[in-house]
Each structure stands twice: as structure tokens, then as C-alpha cells.
Design an enzyme around this catalytic site. Structure first.
Site, PDB file in Angstrom:
ATOM      1  N   GLY A  80       0.831  -1.190   0.000  1.00 49.98           N
ATOM      2  CA  GLY A  80       0.000   0.000   0.000  1.00 49.98           C
ATOM      3  C   GLY A  80       0.870   1.244   0.000  1.00 49.98           C
ATOM      4  CD  GLN A 121       3.224   5.895   2.600  1.00 49.22           C
ATOM      5  OE1 GLN A 121       2.312   5.334   2.021  1.00 49.22           O
ATOM      6  NE2 GLN A 121       4.133   5.257   3.335  1.00 49.22           N
ATOM      7  CB  CYS A 156       4.674   2.807   7.896  1.00 50.33           C
ATOM      8  SG  CYS A 156       4.284   4.217   6.842  1.00 50.33           S
ATOM      9  CG  LEU A 157       6.309   1.130   2.019  1.00 49.26           C
ATOM     10  CD1 LEU A 157       5.837   1.370   0.594  1.00 49.26           C
ATOM     11  CD2 LEU A 157       7.359   0.021   2.053  1.00 49.26           C
ATOM     12  CG  HIS A 163      -0.993   1.507   6.954  1.00 54.99           C
ATOM     13  ND1 HIS A 163      -0.168   1.193   8.009  1.00 54.99           N
ATOM     14  CD2 HIS A 163      -0.253   2.283   6.129  1.00 54.99           C
ATOM     15  CE1 HIS A 163       1.021   1.771   7.830  1.00 54.99           C
ATOM     16  NE2 HIS A 163       0.998   2.436   6.689  1.00 54.99           N
ATOM     17  CD  GLU A 164      -1.419   2.563   2.397  1.00 54.98           C
ATOM     18  OE1 GLU A 164      -1.000   3.729   2.247  1.00 54.98           O
ATOM     19  OE2 GLU A 164      -0.700   1.646   2.822  1.00 54.98           O
ATOM     20  CG  HIS A 185      -0.235   6.846   5.107  1.00 50.90           C
ATOM     21  ND1 HIS A 185       0.819   7.513   5.693  1.00 50.90           N
ATOM     22  CD2 HIS A 185       0.156   5.556   4.996  1.00 50.90           C
ATOM     23  CE1 HIS A 185       1.801   6.646   5.942  1.00 50.90           C
ATOM     24  NE2 HIS A 185       1.425   5.451   5.533  1.00 50.90           N
TER      25      HIS A 185
END
Ligand SMILES: [Zn+2]
Length: 194
Positions: free
Chosen positions: A70, A75, A117-118, A159-160, A163
Site C-alpha cells: 500500500g 508518502q 510503514c514504508l 493504514h492507507e 495516511h
């Protein structure tokens, strides 16, 4: 959101980008924790045009390159309410989901799993999320749709969407755990490793 540990450990497949990605795709660098764009709510998508479709494809390419399932626009440094999700990490082209202006319309059950998380590489923590989530969103063409996700897919949706609201997974951790991660990141920054 990165590929969960469980699935990577049993995979012999290298991190090579899937063949469906054309060479023309732009790979964006991933913005890391500490950049204020990650903690701001995003602006709704209004223009559903060729640029948005290209952005979505570039976001998939960037997500696969980072070994994620994701990726949300903040990001890659964009204040826009759009995210991409593919819990197969590029193995199934039909699993690609573009989420423009997504909202959770129903949530059910609970599941506590480790999450990362990236934008916060190297750190993970257990986060309680709904086991089932139904969301309403638009695709890159502006068409509205509803989709229900279970387990990892439900987690990725949450999660997204977090964000897109300026919320990071560490905000769901205990203050103790969150402060520990923040301290470690501060140290990494000082050492020029963040
Ligand atoms: Zn994330």
C-alpha cells in the site's frame, strides 16, 4: 504499508519489479517520518484525468519497488487524497486497487497484527484494526465503487486511509512504544542514517 514479514520469509522471489510495469514508469522516492506532509490531512481529488491515471500507475511502480502492499500520496510528497493498494505485491494485476477519496463506511471485528510503514522503515508494531472493512472510493477514472476487505486487505485500507488523514501507524501504538521508536529515529537522524 510494507509486505508483512510472514509472507516475505517464505518467498524465494527476488524484489524484481513485476513485468506489467513499463520502463516509462516514474519511481518516486518514499518520504520518511519527520516530513510534515505525512501528518497533514490531504486535499480531495477533483480532477480525474490522464495525469491522475499516470500518477496512480507511477504509485504502483513506486510501491512495488519499495516492496509495499500500500502507498498513499503523502508518502511521495503529494497532498492528495489518493492511495494504491495491492496485497499481492504485484503478483496479480487484478489485485491492483486505486483509492481516490476513500472513506470507511463499515467496519467489523478486530484483529491485532504486526504492522509497518514504508515511511518508517525498520520499525514495526502490533496494531488493532477491524478484521473486515468496507470502503467507498473512486477509481482513477472517477467511477465510484465499494469494496470489502478482510484481514491484510482490511488492514491496508485502514493504514492507507489513515495516511490520507495525516495519521501514522505509530499513533496507534502505546505511548511508551511510540516514544521509543521516535527516540531511535532521532538518533538515526543525528547519525545521518534517516
Ligand atoms: Zn504507511
Amino acid at each position: 504499508m510494507p509486505i508483512p514479514d510472514k509472507s516475505t520469509s517464505s518467498e524465494a522471489t527476488p524484489a524484481a519489479a513485476p513485468e506489467t510495469i513499463s520502463a516509462a514508469r516514474k519511481i518516486y522516492p518514499i518520504v520518511k517520518y519527520g516530513d510534515s506532509i505525512l501528518e497533514k490531512p490531504t486535499a480531495p481529488v477533483k480532477n480525474f484525468d490522464a495525469d491522475l491515471e499516470q500518477l496512480a500507475e507511477d504509485m504502483f511502480a513506486s510501491m512495488y519497488a519499495a516492496q509495499g502492499v500500500g502507498l498513499a500520496a503523502p508518502q511521495i510528497g503529494l497532498n492528495l487524497r489518493v492511495a494504491v493498494v495491492d496485497v499481492t505485491a504485484g503478483k496479480n494485476p487484478e489485485a491492483k486497487i486505486v483509492l481516490a477519496n476513500p472513506e470507511i463506511i463499515h467496519a467489523e471485528g478486530e484483529k491485532r497484527e504486526e504492522e509497518g510503514c514504508l515511511s518508517i522503515p525498520g520499525f514495526r508494531g502490533y496494531v488493532l484494526r477491524p478484521q473486515f472493512v468496507t470502503i467507498k472510493a473512486q477509481n482513477a477514472k472517477g467511477e465510484s465503487f465499494e469494496i470489502r476487505g478482510e484481514d491484510l486487505l482490511a488492514r491496508a485500507f485502514c493504514h492507507e486511509i489513515d495516511h490520507l488523514n495525516g495519521i501514522l501507524f505509530i499513533q496507534h501504538l502505546s505511548m511508551l512504544k511510540r516514544d521509543l521508536i521516535k527516540r531511535k529515529i532521532k538518533k538515526l537522524k543525528k547519525q545521518g542514517e534517516w
